[in-house]
Scaffold this active site. Structure first.
Site, short mmCIF file in Angstrom:
data_model
loop_
_atom_site.label_atom_id
_atom_site.label_comp_id
_atom_site.label_asym_id
_atom_site.label_seq_id
_atom_site.Cartn_x
_atom_site.Cartn_y
_atom_site.Cartn_z
NE ARG A 118 -1.16 -13.64 -7.95
CZ ARG A 118 -1.68 -14.58 -7.15
NH1 ARG A 118 -1.30 -15.81 -7.26
NH2 ARG A 118 -2.61 -14.27 -6.26
CB THR A 119 1.59 -7.24 -6.88
OG1 THR A 119 0.57 -7.70 -7.77
CG2 THR A 119 2.17 -5.94 -7.41
CG HIS A 169 -2.08 -4.25 -11.28
ND1 HIS A 169 -0.74 -4.05 -11.00
CD2 HIS A 169 -2.43 -5.38 -10.60
CE1 HIS A 169 -0.32 -5.01 -10.21
NE2 HIS A 169 -1.33 -5.82 -9.94
NE ARG A 229 -2.19 -4.67 -5.15
CZ ARG A 229 -2.29 -5.91 -5.66
NH1 ARG A 229 -2.82 -6.87 -4.92
NH2 ARG A 229 -1.86 -6.17 -6.87
CE LYS A 275 0.80 5.01 16.39
NZ LYS A 275 2.15 5.54 16.49
#
Ligand code: CP
Length: 314
Positions: free
Chosen positions: A57-58, A135, A107, A86
């Site tokens: 969703r986000t 959030h 996120r 890396k």
């Protein structure tokens, strides 16, 4: 104060008036989010989606919001495909994204990572979930759903059910609801109660908090039942997760004791906490909530990156 060019790391970065303004703007964005009207306010903008944890969703609603505003997205959906693999640091990765884009949506599994990213970036950073922290953009769409259902954000009785310890959506939401004078009914398994520091801050804000472990009593006078998934991925020990797995489930029998106007919200994904039979009831508002992610994120991006208010026409 204008949101133009600002970071959104915690919901507490926003005042009550700013939250109300975004929720009201989101309402006006709905026909644009549905593609019935066209807006091009981000035509010259690029937004980087830096997702170091899974998301449906986000990430996709942010990408949809950028596209609906005429902008473009650069997306990291698989951290394994980046130079983090890396050994590059998050700090350097964010510095590069801030060179390539006009804003960064991040996120990340580590609490506090969005704040670190904001320091590394000279472009606005939007926290799309930092570990068990916050959030905030989810909270804005949670509030937009409540506003749509009740016509107000004031004086609501809201049950926060489930994983209140690791659930970042409830941390952000509780702070926001405290600003609006909601009564918060906390209902969690004993090992998943709200962290003391969050509780202390809510009490400092004057929040009305009630603990109620009995689900039928918790929902009896509630306007909103906000259900959360147990955040399995945050448990340091799988055995501890197994002790609480499946400890609550909302079905039609549970909702028989609720007010007819009670709405059930869930940030989703669900993992068994809400029975599919609830989807067909008037209580189910979680898919509407997920749709409102698009107009809410359009309103937010437009405020942060769109034409600065008061500067139109020079
Ligand atoms: N609500 C939410 O954050 O969903 P995703 O994890 O799918 O983005």
């Amino acid at each position: 104060m204008s949101l133009h060019g600002r970071d959104v790391i915690s919901i507490r970065d926003l005042s009550r008036e700013e939250i109300e303004s975004i929720v009201a703007d989101a309402r006006r964005m709905i026909p644009y989010a549905e593609g019935r009207k066209v807006m091009r306010s981000l035509e010259d903008k690029i937004v980087a989606m830096a997702f170091f944890e899974p998301s449906t969703r986000t990430r996709l609603s942010f990408e949809s919001a950028v596209a609906r505003l005429g902008g473009r997205s650069l997306t990291i959906a698989d951290p394994g495909s980046t130079s983090l693999k890396k050994g590059e640091s998050l700090n350097d990765t964010i510095r590069m994204l801030s060179a390539y884009a006009d804003a960064i949506v991040l996120r990340h599994p580590n609490e506090g990572s969005a704040r670190l990213a904001a320091r590394a970036s000279d472009k606005p950073v939007l926290n799309a979930g930092d570990g068990a922290g916050q959030h905030p953009t989810q909270t804005l769409l949670d509030l937009a759903t409540m506003q749509e259902a009740f016509g107000t954000l004031s004086g609501l009785r809201v049950v926060l059910l489930g994983d209140l310890k690791y659930g970042r959506t409830v941390h952000s939401l509780a702070y926001a609801l405290a600003l609006f004078g909601a009564e918060l009914v906390l209902s969690a398994p004993p090992t998943l109660r709200l962290p003391d520091e969050v509780r202390d801050q809510l009490e400092h804000m004057g929040a009305k908090l009630v603990e109620e472990d009995q689900l039928h009593r918790a929902i009896r006078d509630a306007d909103i039942l906000y259900v959360t998934r147990i955040q399995r991925e945050r448990f340091p020990d799988e055995g501890e997760y197994q002790k609480v797995a499946g400890s609550y489930r909302i079905d039609n029998a549970v909702l028989a004791g609720a007010k007819p106007r009670l709405i059930v919200l869930h940030p989703l994904p669900r993992a068994g906490e809400i029975a599919p039979e609830v989807d067909a009831t008037p209580h189910a508002a979680y898919f509407r909530q997920a749709f409102l992610a698009v107009p809410v994120r359009m309103a937010l991006l437009n405020a942060i990156l769109g034409p600065a208010k008061g500067k139109r026409g020079g």
